[in-house]
Structures are given as structure tokens and as C-alpha cells.
Design a protein around this motif. Structure first.
Motif, mmCIF file in Angstrom:
data_model
loop_
_atom_site.group_PDB
_atom_site.id
_atom_site.type_symbol
_atom_site.label_atom_id
_atom_site.label_comp_id
_atom_site.label_asym_id
_atom_site.label_seq_id
_atom_site.Cartn_x
_atom_site.Cartn_y
_atom_site.Cartn_z
ATOM 1 N N SER A 1 1.703 1.550 -3.675
ATOM 2 C CA SER A 1 0.475 1.625 -4.680
ATOM 3 C C SER A 1 -0.318 3.039 -4.481
ATOM 4 O O SER A 1 -0.635 3.980 -5.549
ATOM 5 N N SER A 2 0.068 3.494 -3.151
ATOM 6 C CA SER A 2 -0.940 4.846 -2.957
ATOM 7 C C SER A 2 0.166 6.101 -3.505
ATOM 8 O O SER A 2 -0.431 7.122 -3.474
ATOM 9 N N ARG A 3 1.247 5.695 -3.975
ATOM 10 C CA ARG A 3 2.001 6.992 -4.492
ATOM 11 C C ARG A 3 2.412 6.799 -5.955
ATOM 12 O O ARG A 3 3.346 7.583 -6.449
ATOM 13 N N ASP B 1 -4.244 15.184 -4.400
ATOM 14 C CA ASP B 1 -2.916 15.276 -3.955
ATOM 15 C C ASP B 1 -2.336 16.684 -4.037
ATOM 16 O O ASP B 1 -1.529 17.109 -3.329
ATOM 17 N N SER C 1 0.809 -1.285 -0.175
ATOM 18 C CA SER C 1 -0.023 -0.088 -0.279
ATOM 19 C C SER C 1 0.786 1.261 -0.187
ATOM 20 O O SER C 1 0.301 2.274 -0.489
#
Length: 336
Positions: free
Chosen positions: A127-129, A136, A124
Motif C-alpha cells: 500500500s505504501s508503494r 516521493d 503496508s
């Protein structure tokens, strides 16, 4: 960028405002005791990168937050903003460029411990970045404004750790290095876009705040009239260039979420007459929609599913049903 004096005094009263000399001393790593400041910068940047790499590869949010708190990259980034509004040359951009390269190399080195068969998107922290969007960018802008105001005031230094946590600088660079080390170039590009957007947002917000608060005169030099229009135009153009892929990615994500929701609803309708059957998940991979179902017995005719999906998904999209015990049924294409 002048603003009415009354409004400026409400945002930052004169008696709470730091002097330009103090602000410049904090943000310029080449002034004053430059050896001590640069030593601290490189030491803390290296340590924060190692901590971030460990946190990312172990999928530990707490560890990554610790790295964000001690990461010193925001100092030269705000130094760029201050130098831009004063229209003076500084070494801040060189520190950001060399510091970013150091973090990338540490991330690439950390990728050596990752097996080649490892799915990076199951982490995570990665994947979150790797798929940034407009939210964002908005968060980075707000964080940049908060950081610039906090640096300009004498009484709100306590909020700086929160600002450090809110803005993501070192982690996306580490993710870029890790993904590049695994030759996942598209994921690396996504993380790099996140860093660049956060960097530009911080510089833009810092320029706006510093100019609005009157920090347009370099310490020890006569004040130069006029706003630094060229710097604003350049940052604005770069900002727009970054915003376009973020907007496209946001639109794609929203559209994909809508299609996923519609597919789930259509699949539930398709299984509604089968006792005990249920939809357990829907995901899209390489333009193909995978519908995961659980059923104690047989499934309804697959053509009925394709019929229910007409108008819910674009024509020509392949659909695969992942049934109980890993059985995969290629349903065909919607509208085919």
C-alpha cells in the motif's frame, strides 16, 4: 551546466574528486572486466529481487531494507546520467530495462503464492508503494543528488548504503509484478509510476551534478563544448510527465484527508448526546464514506448526521454508518 569555481570547490574539492576515468569505470558495466561486473550485477539483482519479494509478501520492513541495500540498479542509472552529460552512447539504459523486466517477472512469480482473495492493500509494503506523491519525487531528487556527489568524491563512500536505502528502485518493481500477477492493474500502475519517478529523478540529479562538476568529457576523448541540452530537455519533459500524476495524486490525498477529518468531527458532534457512543474510524471506499461507530444503545436520527455533513463533504457523496456488531445503515447522500 557551469557553476562558479569557488562554489564547486566547496561542494567537491579537487583533491577529493575522483577522476573521470575511475567514475566511468565504476558506472559502465561494459568496460574493463565487463564479464565480472555483469555477472555481479545480474546475481545481486536477482538476489535482491527475491529478498524484496519475500519482504513485501511477509510485510517485513527490515527484509525490504536489506534488499534495497544490495540492489545494484543505481549503478547503470547513474551510468545513464554520466553518458548523457558526455553525449555518448552506453549500454546503461539496456541494463536498466532488462534488469527492470527481470525484477517484474520475479514479482509476478511471487504473486503465485498469494491467494486470489487476499487484500493487497492490507500489506503496508504494498500500500505504501502504490500511491506515490510529490514528496516521493522530492525525496528521490535529494537522494539522486546525494548519490551523484558520493560517487564523485573519494571520501564519502560510506554514505552509499544510506543512499541505497533512501531510494526505492527494486521494491516498487516487485510490487508492480505482484499486483500485475493478481490482476490489480491500478495498483501495479501506481507502483510503476513510483519506480519511473525515482528513476527519472536519479538521472536528472546525476546529470546536474556530473555536468556541474565538469565530467562532460568522455574518457580518452577531446572535450566537447556546450551543455547536453537535448538530453536535459528530454529528461525535463519526462520528469514533467511523471510529476503531473504525482501532483494530482498528492492533491487528491490531501483533499481526501481533509474530508475524512471533517466527517469524523461531524460524526462526533452527531453522537455527542448519546452516552457511551464514539466514532472508531472513518474511511472512503469507491466514493462512499464509511463511518464506524460504537454505541451501547441506539443511534441518533440518521438525518441529523447528513445535516451535519452538509458543507463538510461534496453533495451527492454516499454515507454508510457501520454500527456495533457489523450493522450497516445506509444513511443516504449528502445534500440529498
Amino acid at each position: 551546466m557551469p557553476i562558479p569555481g569557488r562554489m564547486r570547490d566547496r561542494i567537491l574539492p579537487d583533491h577529493k574528486r575522483r577522476s573521470l576515468e575511475d567514475l566511468q569505470e565504476d558506472l559502465d558495466l561494459s568496460s574493463g572486466d565487463s564479464r565480472a561486473k555483469q555477472s555481479a550485477f545480474w546475481t545481486m539483482l536477482t538476489l535482491s529481487s527475491v529478498i524484496a519479494a519475500c519482504g513485501i509478501l511477509t510485510d517485513s520492513t527490515a527484509t525490504v531494507i536489506g534488499a534495497m541495500i544490495i540492489a545494484p540498479l543505481s549503478t547503470p542509472i547513474m551510468g545513464i546520467a554520466l553518458g548523457a552529460v558526455q553525449r555518448r552512447r552506453s549500454t546503461a539504459l539496456a541494463f536498466v530495462a532488462l534488469g527492470g523486466l527481470l525484477v517484474l517477472l520475479i514479482g509476478a512469480g511471487a504473486s503465485l503464492v498469494v491467494p486470489g482473495t487476499y487484500d493487497l492493500l492490507t500489506d503496508s509494503q504494498i500500500s505504501s508503494r502504490t500511491s506515490p506523491g510529490l514528496l516521493d519525487l522530492i525525496a528521490a531528487l535529494a537522494t539522486g543528488f546525494a548519490g551523484a556527489v558520493a560517487l564523485s568524491r573519494k571520501d564519502v563512500a560510506a554514505v552509499m548504503p544510506g543512499v541505497a536505502i533512501a531510494i526505492s528502485l527494486v521494491p516498487p518493481l516487485v510490487v508492480t509484478g505482484v499486483c500485475a500477477g493478481q490482476t490489480s492493474w491500478w495498483l501495479a500502475l501506481g507502483a510503476l509510476v513510483l519506480f519511473v519517478s525515482n528513476f527519472l529523478a536519479m538521472v536528472f540529479a546525476g546529470m546536474v551534478v556530473f555536468a556541474a562538476l565538469g565530467y562532460t568529457r568522455a574518457a580518452g576523448r577531446p572535450e566537447r563544448t556546450g551543455a547536453p541540452r537535448r538530453a536535459y530537455v528530454m529528461i525535463g519533459l519526462l520528469f514533467t510527465a511523471v510529476m503531473l500524476p504525482l501532483a494530482a495524486n498528492t492533491a487528491t490525498t490531501l483533499l481526501l484527508n481533509a474530508w475524512t477529518s471533517r466527517t469524523w468531527t461531524a460524526a462526533e458532534s452527531w453522537l455527542s448526546k448519546t452516552p457511551g457512543a464514539a466514532v472508531t474510524g472513518v474511511d472512503a471506499q469507491s466514493r462512499t464514506f464509511y463511518i464506524h461507530v460504537r454505541s451501547p444503545g441506539g443511534l441518533p436520527p440518521i438525518d441529523d448526521l447528513l445535516h451535519d455533513l452538509e458543507g463538510q463533504l461534496p453533495d451527492g457523496v454516499p454515507v454508510v454508518v457501520d454500527a456495533t456488531r457489523g450493522q450497516q445503515i445506509v444513511a443516504g447522500e449528502v445534500g440529498g
